[in-house]
Design an enzyme around this catalytic site. Structure first.
Site, short mmCIF file in Angstrom:
data_model
loop_
_atom_site.label_atom_id
_atom_site.label_comp_id
_atom_site.label_asym_id
_atom_site.label_seq_id
_atom_site.Cartn_x
_atom_site.Cartn_y
_atom_site.Cartn_z
N ARG A 231 0.86 -1.28 -0.20
CA ARG A 231 0.24 -0.19 0.09
C ARG A 231 0.96 1.06 0.43
NH1 ARG A 231 -4.82 -2.23 3.57
NH2 ARG A 231 -6.00 -3.00 1.63
N LYS B 51 -22.13 -14.92 0.87
CA LYS B 51 -22.85 -15.45 1.16
C LYS B 51 -23.98 -14.26 0.38
CE LYS B 51 -22.47 -13.87 5.71
NZ LYS B 51 -22.83 -13.75 6.63
N GLY C 188 -12.44 -8.10 -1.30
CA GLY C 188 -10.94 -8.18 -0.47
C GLY C 188 -10.50 -9.41 -0.87
N GLY D 75 -14.38 -3.59 0.35
CA GLY D 75 -15.83 -2.73 0.59
C GLY D 75 -15.85 -1.76 -0.29
P1 ADP Z 1 -15.38 -10.30 -1.64
O1 ADP Z 1 -13.91 -10.64 0.28
O2 ADP Z 1 -14.06 -10.72 -2.49
O3 ADP Z 1 -16.12 -9.95 -1.35
P2 ADP Z 1 -16.86 -13.00 -0.10
O4 ADP Z 1 -16.36 -12.69 1.56
O5 ADP Z 1 -17.83 -13.09 -0.20
O6 ADP Z 1 -15.36 -12.44 -1.27
O7 ADP Z 1 -15.75 -14.60 -0.08
C1 ADP Z 1 -14.86 -15.30 0.18
C2 ADP Z 1 -15.91 -16.17 0.84
O8 ADP Z 1 -16.32 -17.54 0.14
C3 ADP Z 1 -13.99 -17.32 0.59
O9 ADP Z 1 -13.26 -17.08 2.22
C4 ADP Z 1 -14.40 -18.97 0.57
O10 ADP Z 1 -13.51 -19.41 0.83
C5 ADP Z 1 -16.12 -18.79 0.44
N1 ADP Z 1 -16.24 -18.84 0.07
C6 ADP Z 1 -16.70 -19.66 -1.12
N2 ADP Z 1 -17.52 -20.59 -1.93
C7 ADP Z 1 -17.85 -21.27 -0.80
C8 ADP Z 1 -18.39 -22.55 -0.23
N3 ADP Z 1 -18.95 -23.43 -1.27
N4 ADP Z 1 -19.08 -22.54 1.15
C9 ADP Z 1 -17.94 -22.47 1.69
N5 ADP Z 1 -17.44 -21.32 1.70
C10 ADP Z 1 -17.29 -20.46 0.39
MG MG Z 2 -14.56 -10.95 1.64
#
Ligand code: ADP
Ligand code: MG
Length: 397
Positions: A37, A200, A353, A376
Site C-alpha cells: 500500500r 453469502k 477483498g 468494501g
Molecule cells: P469478497 O471479499 O471478494 O467480496 P466474499 O467475502 O464474499 O468475497 O467471499 C469469500 C469467501 O467465500 C472465501 O473465504 C471462500 O472460502 C468462501 N466461499 C466460496 N465458496 C464457498 C462455498 N461453496 N462454501 C463456503 N464458503 C465458500
Molecule cells: Mg470478503
C-alpha cells in the site's frame, strides 16, 4: 471520462497539499509485513514532490479505540522515507494535528514530506466531526484523496476536510480505481459479463440487483449459489444456505428473465463430507447434493460452462471466489474463472477483498486489467452507490 479534478489539474508549487493515503498496512511486532500500500501511494506523492508541493500525508491504520502506540504510523514514515530516498518527517501528535504537526508543517520547503499520526487517534475521525476536519484543513491549501479503500466511509479525513480547503482532487490510485470500475459498470463494452461468488447472498444483495440492470450475462457460483439452487427447487445437503434469501433469489431469477439477462448457475458441484481440505470429496450434479455433503466448489462441467460464457466477453467484472479457494482441493473453480478472464481481449476487473487476494495468490495478478485495492469500497461501487469520498472531491471545471 472522469469528471473529478485530478493531481494533473493542480498547480501545487509552494503550496501545502494534504494527501489522504491508504497506509493501512499489516504490522506485526512493530514491523510492516507488506508495504504494497505504501508502494501504491508513491506515484501521487512523487508527482507532488516533483511539482514543488509541500506534501503532508495522512492515513488511518487499523481500528484503534483510543491512542495506542501499536497503531502508530511511525513505521510507515520510516519505510516511506526509504522508498522515496528522502526524509519523511513524522509528526508524532496524539491529537494528529498538534504542536509537532504545526511546527513540522510551518518549517516545510517545497518538495518536503511530513506524515501525520494515525487519523483514528482522534475519535471524531469516524464521525466526520467538524473540529478535526478543520484541524486537518488548517494545515493545507489543497486536499488530495488517494485512499479509495476508505472512500465508502464519510470520515473527517475523507469527506469533512474537503469543506474547509480551497481546492480538492483525486490522486492517481483513486483515479485508476474510479476509471476502471466506473467504465466497467457504467460504460461497458459489450458483451458485459459479471461473475459473483463468495460466501453469502446477503453480503451481495444490492450487487446482484444493480448488476442485473447492466450486464448481458450474470454468473453465480461460490457459496451463494446454493441459495439460488434451493430457489430452483433443489436440495443442497449441508451446503451454505440462507433460507431467508430463497425468496429474494427467486425474485432475482425473475428479474434476469425480465431484463433478458442470461443467468448461469452451477450445473455440477464438488461436494465434501467436511469443511476441510482433508476430506472425502466428489463431483455431483447440482440437483443431486445429498445430506451429509456440502458444496465447496463448482464442478468441471460448470467450469467449462462459465469459461465459455467469459470467453467472448469484452468486459468482465468478478467479485467472489467460486469455491473455498483457501483449500487446495477446492480452488479449481476459482482458478478456471481467473484463467478465463486472463485469456480475454477485453477488460477484466476484480473487486472485493477475498477475490483480489485469490487472484494474487493464484498467480493471475498481472493478467487482469485492474484489481481493486478497496474491498468494501469496490463492493459499494458495484452496488451503484456514490462513494462519499469520491463525491466530496471537486468536479473538474
Ligand atoms: P469478497 O471479499 O471478494 O467480496 P466474499 O467475502 O464474499 O468475497 O467471499 C469469500 C469467501 O467465500 C472465501 O473465504 C471462500 O472460502 C468462501 N466461499 C466460496 N465458496 C464457498 C462455498 N461453496 N462454501 C463456503 N464458503 C465458500
Ligand atoms: Mg470478503
Amino acid at each position: 471520462m472522469l469528471n473529478k479534478k485530478t493531481v494533473d489539474d493542480l498547480k501545487v508549487s509552494g503550496k501545502n497539499v494534504l494527501v489522504r493515503c491508504d497506509f493501512n498496512v499489516p504490522i506485526q511486532d512493530g514491523a510492516i509485513t507488506s508495504d504494497a500500500r505504501i508502494v501504491g501511494a508513491l506515484p501521487t506523492i512523487k508527482k507532488l514532490i516533483a511539482d514543488g508541493g509541500r506534501v503532508i500525508l495522512c492515513s488511518h491504520l487499523g481500528q484503534p479505540k483510543e491512542v495506542d502506540p501499536a497503531f502508530s504510523l511511525a513505521p510507515v514514515a520510516k519505510r516511506l522515507g526509504e522508498l522515496l530516498d528522502k526524509l519523511v518527517v513524522f509528526a508524532a501528535d496524539d491529537t494528529v494535528v498538534g504542536d509537532n504537526a504545526r511546527q513540522a508543517v510551518s518549517g516545510m520547503k517545497d518538495g518536503d514530506v511530513v506524515l501525520l499520526e494515525n487519523t483514528r487517534f482522534r475519535k471524531e475521525e469516524t464521525k466526520n466531526g467538524e473540529a478535526f476536519s478543520k484541524d486537518l484543513a488548517s494545515l493545507a491549501d489543497i486536499y488530495v484523496d488517494d485512499a479509495f479503500g476508505s472512500s465508502h466511509r464519510a470520515h473527517c479525513s475523507t469527506v469533512g476536510v474537503t469543506q474547509f480547503v480551497k481546492e480538492s482532487a483525486v490522486g492517481y490510485l483513486m483515479q485508476k480505481e474510479i476509471e476502471y470500475l466506473g467504465n466497467a459498470v457504467n460504460n461497458p463494452v459489450r458483451p458485459f459479463v459479471a461473475i459473483l461468488g463468495g460466501a453469502k447472498v446477503s453480503d451481495k444483495i444490492n450487487v446482484i440487483n444493480n448488476l442485473l440492470e447492466k450486464v448481458d450475462t450474470l454468473i453465480i457460483g461460490g457459496g451463494m449459489a446454493y441459495t439460488f439452487l434451493k430457489a430452483m427447487g433443489h436440495g443442497v445437503g449441508d451446503s451454505l444456505l440462507e433460507a431467508d434469501k430463497v425468496e429474494y433469489s427467486k425474485q432475482m431469477m425473475g428479474k434476469a428473465k425480465e431484463k433478458g439477462v442470461k443467468l448461469l448457475l452451477p450445473i455440477d458441484t464438488v461436494v465434501s463430507d467436511k469443511f476441510s481440505n482433508d476430506s472425502n470429496f466428489k463431483t455431483v450434479e447440482s440437483s443431486k447434493i445429498e445430506d451429509g455433503w456440502m458444496g465447496v466448489d463448482i464442478g468441471e462441467k460448470t467450469r467449462e460452462l462459465f469459461a465459455a460464457a467469459i470467453k467472448d466477453a469484452k468486459t468482465v467484472i468478478w467479485n467472489g471466489p467460486m469455491g473455498v479457494f483457501e483449500m487446495e482441493n477446492f480452488n479449481k473453480g476459482t482458478i478456471a474463472v481467473a484463467q478465463a478472464m486472463a485469456d480475454i481481449d477485453g477488460m477484466s476487473v476484480i473487486g472485493g477483498g477475498d477475490s483480489a487476494a485469490a487472484v494474487i495468490q493464484l498467480g493471475f495478478a498481472d493478467k487482469m486489467s485492474h484489481i481493486s485495492t478497496g474491498g468494501g469500497a469496490s463492493l459499494e461501487f458495484l452496488e451503484g452507490i456514490v462513494l462519499p469520498g469520491v463525491a466530496a472531491v471537486e468536479d473538474r471545471a
